[in-house]
Design an enzyme around this catalytic site. Structure first.
Site, PDB file in Angstrom:
ATOM      1  N   GLY A   1      64.884  32.056 -43.045  1.00  0.00           N
ATOM      2  CA  GLY A   1      64.148  32.479 -44.101  1.00  0.00           C
ATOM      3  C   GLY A   1      64.825  32.073 -45.619  1.00  0.00           C
ATOM      4  O   GLY A   1      64.718  33.100 -46.404  1.00  0.00           O
TER       5      GLY A   1
ATOM      6  N   VAL B   1      71.788  28.332 -53.358  1.00  0.00           N
ATOM      7  CA  VAL B   1      71.436  27.552 -54.621  1.00  0.00           C
ATOM      8  C   VAL B   1      70.245  26.738 -54.378  1.00  0.00           C
ATOM      9  O   VAL B   1      69.604  27.036 -53.383  1.00  0.00           O
ATOM     10  CB  VAL B   1      72.682  26.630 -54.623  1.00  0.00           C
ATOM     11  CG1 VAL B   1      73.988  27.200 -55.317  1.00  0.00           C
ATOM     12  CG2 VAL B   1      73.280  26.128 -53.096  1.00  0.00           C
TER      13      VAL B   1
ATOM     14  N   ALA C   1      67.006  23.718 -58.872  1.00  0.00           N
ATOM     15  CA  ALA C   1      66.353  22.675 -60.022  1.00  0.00           C
ATOM     16  C   ALA C   1      65.682  21.700 -59.299  1.00  0.00           C
ATOM     17  O   ALA C   1      65.819  21.264 -58.131  1.00  0.00           O
ATOM     18  CB  ALA C   1      67.465  21.843 -60.598  1.00  0.00           C
TER      19      ALA C   1
ATOM     20  N   LYS D   1      61.476  22.315 -66.711  1.00  0.00           N
ATOM     21  CA  LYS D   1      62.512  20.982 -66.630  1.00  0.00           C
ATOM     22  C   LYS D   1      61.849  19.746 -66.776  1.00  0.00           C
ATOM     23  O   LYS D   1      60.804  19.521 -66.205  1.00  0.00           O
ATOM     24  CB  LYS D   1      63.057  21.097 -65.331  1.00  0.00           C
ATOM     25  CG  LYS D   1      64.020  19.782 -65.033  1.00  0.00           C
ATOM     26  CD  LYS D   1      64.967  20.007 -63.612  1.00  0.00           C
ATOM     27  CE  LYS D   1      65.503  18.613 -63.260  1.00  0.00           C
ATOM     28  NZ  LYS D   1      66.068  18.463 -62.115  1.00  0.00           N
TER      29      LYS D   1
ATOM     30  N   PRO E   1      64.362  11.070 -67.711  1.00  0.00           N
ATOM     31  CA  PRO E   1      63.256  11.673 -68.104  1.00  0.00           C
ATOM     32  C   PRO E   1      62.060  11.811 -67.190  1.00  0.00           C
ATOM     33  O   PRO E   1      62.100  10.779 -66.609  1.00  0.00           O
ATOM     34  CB  PRO E   1      63.096  11.339 -69.532  1.00  0.00           C
ATOM     35  CG  PRO E   1      63.401   9.851 -69.532  1.00  0.00           C
ATOM     36  CD  PRO E   1      64.635   9.826 -68.743  1.00  0.00           C
TER      37      PRO E   1
ATOM     38  N   VAL F   1      68.772  34.439 -33.717  1.00  0.00           N
ATOM     39  CA  VAL F   1      68.729  33.870 -32.417  1.00  0.00           C
ATOM     40  C   VAL F   1      69.946  33.697 -31.903  1.00  0.00           C
ATOM     41  O   VAL F   1      70.906  33.082 -32.431  1.00  0.00           O
ATOM     42  CB  VAL F   1      67.921  32.430 -33.037  1.00  0.00           C
ATOM     43  CG1 VAL F   1      67.796  31.623 -31.629  1.00  0.00           C
ATOM     44  CG2 VAL F   1      66.656  32.670 -33.683  1.00  0.00           C
TER      45      VAL F   1
ATOM     46  N   THR G   1      66.786  16.781 -55.246  1.00  0.00           N
ATOM     47  CA  THR G   1      65.829  16.125 -54.332  1.00  0.00           C
ATOM     48  C   THR G   1      65.607  17.082 -53.248  1.00  0.00           C
ATOM     49  O   THR G   1      64.671  16.336 -52.426  1.00  0.00           O
ATOM     50  CB  THR G   1      66.261  14.681 -54.254  1.00  0.00           C
ATOM     51  OG1 THR G   1      67.591  14.507 -53.786  1.00  0.00           O
ATOM     52  CG2 THR G   1      65.804  13.837 -55.161  1.00  0.00           C
TER      53      THR G   1
HETATM   54  C1  LIG Z   1      75.706  22.868 -53.695  1.00  0.00           C
HETATM   55  C2  LIG Z   1      74.238  22.619 -53.474  1.00  0.00           C
HETATM   56  C3  LIG Z   1      73.456  22.594 -54.553  1.00  0.00           C
HETATM   57  C4  LIG Z   1      71.969  22.394 -54.428  1.00  0.00           C
HETATM   58  N1  LIG Z   1      71.344  22.367 -55.548  1.00  0.00           N
HETATM   59  C5  LIG Z   1      69.766  21.871 -55.280  1.00  0.00           C
HETATM   60  C6  LIG Z   1      68.901  21.679 -56.202  1.00  0.00           C
HETATM   61  O1  LIG Z   1      69.100  21.731 -57.539  1.00  0.00           O
HETATM   62  N2  LIG Z   1      67.564  21.392 -56.070  1.00  0.00           N
HETATM   63  C7  LIG Z   1      67.217  21.186 -54.658  1.00  0.00           C
HETATM   64  O2  LIG Z   1      65.902  21.048 -54.668  1.00  0.00           O
HETATM   65  N3  LIG Z   1      68.063  21.557 -53.682  1.00  0.00           N
HETATM   66  C8  LIG Z   1      69.327  21.826 -54.147  1.00  0.00           C
HETATM   67  N4  LIG Z   1      70.304  22.179 -52.929  1.00  0.00           N
HETATM   68  C9  LIG Z   1      69.499  22.149 -51.478  1.00  0.00           C
HETATM   69  C10 LIG Z   1      68.782  23.580 -51.342  1.00  0.00           C
HETATM   70  O3  LIG Z   1      69.731  24.646 -51.592  1.00  0.00           O
HETATM   71  C11 LIG Z   1      68.274  23.639 -49.814  1.00  0.00           C
HETATM   72  O4  LIG Z   1      67.486  22.512 -49.645  1.00  0.00           O
HETATM   73  C12 LIG Z   1      67.292  24.794 -49.862  1.00  0.00           C
HETATM   74  O5  LIG Z   1      67.942  26.018 -50.407  1.00  0.00           O
HETATM   75  C13 LIG Z   1      66.827  24.948 -48.439  1.00  0.00           C
HETATM   76  O6  LIG Z   1      67.931  25.725 -47.766  1.00  0.00           O
HETATM   77  P1  LIG Z   1      67.564  26.111 -46.308  1.00  0.00           P
HETATM   78  O7  LIG Z   1      66.438  26.967 -46.175  1.00  0.00           O
HETATM   79  O8  LIG Z   1      67.441  24.792 -45.639  1.00  0.00           O
HETATM   80  O9  LIG Z   1      69.044  26.695 -45.777  1.00  0.00           O
HETATM   81  P2  LIG Z   1      69.515  28.313 -46.070  1.00  0.00           P
HETATM   82  O10 LIG Z   1      69.133  28.678 -47.433  1.00  0.00           O
HETATM   83  O11 LIG Z   1      71.185  28.231 -45.884  1.00  0.00           O
HETATM   84  O12 LIG Z   1      68.707  29.238 -45.193  1.00  0.00           O
HETATM   85  C14 LIG Z   1      69.102  29.310 -43.813  1.00  0.00           C
HETATM   86  C15 LIG Z   1      68.201  30.518 -43.151  1.00  0.00           C
HETATM   87  O13 LIG Z   1      68.258  30.328 -41.695  1.00  0.00           O
HETATM   88  C16 LIG Z   1      68.620  31.704 -41.314  1.00  0.00           C
HETATM   89  N5  LIG Z   1      69.521  31.666 -40.008  1.00  0.00           N
HETATM   90  C17 LIG Z   1      70.673  30.953 -39.804  1.00  0.00           C
HETATM   91  N6  LIG Z   1      70.993  31.119 -38.405  1.00  0.00           N
HETATM   92  C18 LIG Z   1      70.230  31.928 -37.950  1.00  0.00           C
HETATM   93  C19 LIG Z   1      70.033  32.431 -36.555  1.00  0.00           C
HETATM   94  N7  LIG Z   1      71.115  32.201 -35.688  1.00  0.00           N
HETATM   95  N8  LIG Z   1      69.041  33.317 -36.353  1.00  0.00           N
HETATM   96  C20 LIG Z   1      68.225  33.382 -37.373  1.00  0.00           C
HETATM   97  N9  LIG Z   1      68.194  32.931 -38.440  1.00  0.00           N
HETATM   98  C21 LIG Z   1      69.234  32.248 -38.751  1.00  0.00           C
HETATM   99  C22 LIG Z   1      69.508  32.378 -42.377  1.00  0.00           C
HETATM  100  O14 LIG Z   1      69.460  33.793 -42.304  1.00  0.00           O
HETATM  101  C23 LIG Z   1      68.769  31.730 -43.538  1.00  0.00           C
HETATM  102  O15 LIG Z   1      67.638  32.822 -43.910  1.00  0.00           O
HETATM  103  C24 LIG Z   1      71.511  22.345 -52.968  1.00  0.00           C
HETATM  104  C25 LIG Z   1      72.417  22.502 -51.891  1.00  0.00           C
HETATM  105  C26 LIG Z   1      73.621  22.581 -52.142  1.00  0.00           C
HETATM  106  C27 LIG Z   1      74.520  22.505 -50.992  1.00  0.00           C
END
Ligand SMILES: Cc1cc2nc3c(=O)[nH]c(=O)nc-3n(C[C@H](O)[C@H](O)[C@H](O)COP(=O)(O)OP(=O)(O)OC[C@H]3O[C@@H](n4cnc5c(N)ncnc54)[C@H](O)[C@@H]3O)c2cc1C
Length: 505
Positions: free
Chosen positions: A12, A52, A55, A83, A101, A191, A349
């Site tokens: 989520g 995070v 952007a 932005k 840009p 899970v 990205t």
């Molecule tokens: C340093 C950094 C900077 C970034 N900056 C940018 C940016 O500027 N622009 C950009 O586009 N992207 C950026 N990103 C990427 C961006 O943060 C992610 O693509 C975006 O937040 C999506 O993350 P996610 O939902 O895949 O993972 P997460 O945010 O980690 O969410 C994972 C989810 O899975 C759930 N989960 C995990 N294990 C289980 C389980 N066993 N059972 C049930 N639920 C579970 C957690 O509760 C959570 O809800 C950055 C990433 C990093 C690391």
């Protein structure tokens, strides 16, 4: 045909809720409203999101329009700012700065590409930089903002494009609110086990609440844990650390600064780079670095030396391995977000890759058999997308002239992907760009970075040779004057936000 009746999304974070929203919209029944199949999000309340990812790049504007959300409501809810660019400070060498840009740069002259005309003008002695002809960069220089689509069609401003900075957790909340009336179900539980059938397809999930959740198709949005695509299906990961030198980030939020800039700042430091992202209620900051060159304590200290407001919490460490899953779609499981891979955040990205992955999934939507040909084509398209973004990012590192630290000396000496090598050689020889039209970053993006990083081209397109100096300078001077006039009278970014979507309005 065995239609998919239920999709289960694990996670989520931004990826989980973007996925749920895109599917609820893309698969809504013919009368509109709720989705024509069941969508079920499972998120673990005690596993935090990465926190995070604030952007973005211009395709997000189209994504929100696709969802049909009101932009001002969205910006208010997520404390967003606009932005128009990324400013790269100290990348080429210390003391240098340039913008990447968004949107067009200049205008075609006699039907010829503007960049080639500008190269020709430079050969004639023109001083102005390429990005001086970018409407988005012009607004950034003056801290201003206005909607390109509201500008007169023949104005330069109409060629600009924009994206947003927003609060990542509020973004997920906003999308969850979008999904609720569209029938998306949510369960808060972890899970624990994944059950597969004899073909290796995922059949049901065992939750720590004791509940079992069945589905026809599963989407892994569990972040770096990659619970389904790797934990259950052992799909494998291609590691790109040899091309992308950073493998950790330390992030901290700070109080809002007085004037929020309409661009992300990416400042090169001794062992990586620092981001500053201005939101309406706070700033996001982080240092992306290589732990081969720098300890975590030193990284935190460098970050704290490069923030603008008072910190709102302790810095948080985020390790990562750049690369991608060998198959982003494997059997009846699709990986989205960090579970599918991570390039690194320099060009913002990752959220785009989430939206791109979902668009392709809706284009290639399967039945319960998940034909291998669909999976293969999907994986081919997404891998290409990952690779071209990777190459664009590597360009920023490998072309530096910095010699002041082992990190930057290593960047200058590293092996780079063959395709990027070919692009750089073609550019150096001819000023031309090798790219295919469906790539994310178009000519103005590549040329802005080539120029900003100080690459020299030996030539330019022969097609512009016949354009004479007086005619060329007349057009460019006129463009320069009109660009100057364009910014006059436009509101500051802060003023624009106050009128359009301020959080207290
Ligand atoms: C340093 C950094 C900077 C970034 N900056 C940018 C940016 O500027 N622009 C950009 O586009 N992207 C950026 N990103 C990427 C961006 O943060 C992610 O693509 C975006 O937040 C999506 O993350 P996610 O939902 O895949 O993972 P997460 O945010 O980690 O969410 C994972 C989810 O899975 C759930 N989960 C995990 N294990 C289980 C389980 N066993 N059972 C049930 N639920 C579970 C957690 O509760 C959570 O809800 C950055 C990433 C990093 C690391």
């Amino acid at each position: 045909m065995n239609k998919i009746k239920k999709i289960v999304i694990v996670g989520g974070g931004s990826a989980g809720w973007i996925t749920a929203a895109a599917l609820a919209r893309g698969l809504e029944n013919s009368k509109g409203g709720t989705a024509a199949l069941d969508i079920h999000v499972i998120e673990a309340p005690d596993i935090k999101t990465v926190g995070v990812g604030e952007a973005t790049i211009p395709p997000i504007v189209g994504f929100l329009q696709y969802l049909g959300v009101n932009e001002a409501d969205f910006m208010r809810a997520t404390r967003a700012t606009f932005k128009l660019a990324i400013e790269f400070v100290d990348w080429h060498k210390k003391g240098s700065a340039f913008y990447h840009p968004f949107g067009s740069i200049g205008v075609n002259i006699d039907g010829q590409d503007f960049y080639q005309c500008w190269l020709r003008a430079k050969a004639y002695g023109m001083q102005a930089r390429y990005t001086d002809f970018s409407p988005a960069a012009k607004l950034c220089e003056q801290n201003k903002f206005y909607f390109p689509h509201k500008a007169a069609k023949d104005s330069f401003l109409a060629g600009a494009a924009y994206a947003y900075h927003f609060d990542a957790s509020l973004f997920a909340d906003f999308l969850e609110d979008y999904c609720r009336p569209r029938g998306v179900k949510k369960t808060q539980a972890k899970v624990k086990n994944v059950e597969k059938d004899d073909k290796g397809f995922i059949r049901q999930l065992h939750l720590d609440s004791g509940e079992r959740v069945q589905g026809d198709f599963f989407i892994d949005c569990s972040g770096f844990r990659a619970l389904l695509i790797e934990g259950a299906l052992q799909t494998g990961y291609t590691d790109w650390s040899h091309y992308l030198p950073c493998n950790k980030a330390v992030a901290v939020q700070t109080e809002v600064s007085a004037e929020f800039r309409p661009y992300t700042r990416a400042s090169a430091k001794e062992h990586g780079w620092v981001w500053n992202i201005p939101l309406q209620h706070r700033c996001g900051n982080g240092y992306v670095y290589s732990d081969v060159h720098c300890s975590d304590d030193e990284a935190s200290a460098i970050l704290m030396d490069n923030i603008e407001g008072r910190p709102l919490a302790e810095p948080r460490l985020i390790p990562f391995v750049t690369g991608h899953r060998n198959k982003i779609w494997n059997k009846n499981c699709l990986a989205v977000g960090l579970a599918s891979g991570f390039v690194e955040p320099l060009e913002s990205t990752a959220i785009h890759l989430i939206m791109r992955g979902l668009r392709a999934f809706l284009d290639y939507f399967p039945d319960t058999r998940c034909a291998q040909s669909l999976q293969d084509e999907y994986n081919r398209i997404m891998l290409k997308e990952y690779q071209t973004i990777r190459d664009f990012i590597v360009l920023h590192y490998c072309t530096t002239q910095r010699e002041d630290s082992a990190f930057w000396r290593d960047c200058r000496a590293m092996n780079i992907p063959d395709e990027l090598q070919r692009r750089i050689e073609l550019y150096r020889d001819s000023g031309l760009l090798a790219y295919t039209p469906d790539e994310l970053f178009k000519g103005p993006s590549w040329y802005s970075v080539f120029e900003g990083m100080g690459l020299q081209t030996r030539s330019y397109s022969t097609a512009v040779e016949s354009i004479q100096r007086p005619a060329l300078f007349e057009v460019l001077n006129k463009v320069d004057t009109l660009m100057g006039q364009m910014a006059e009278g436009l509101p500051s970014h802060k003023e624009f936000i106050k009128r359009y979507c301020a959080i207290n309005s």
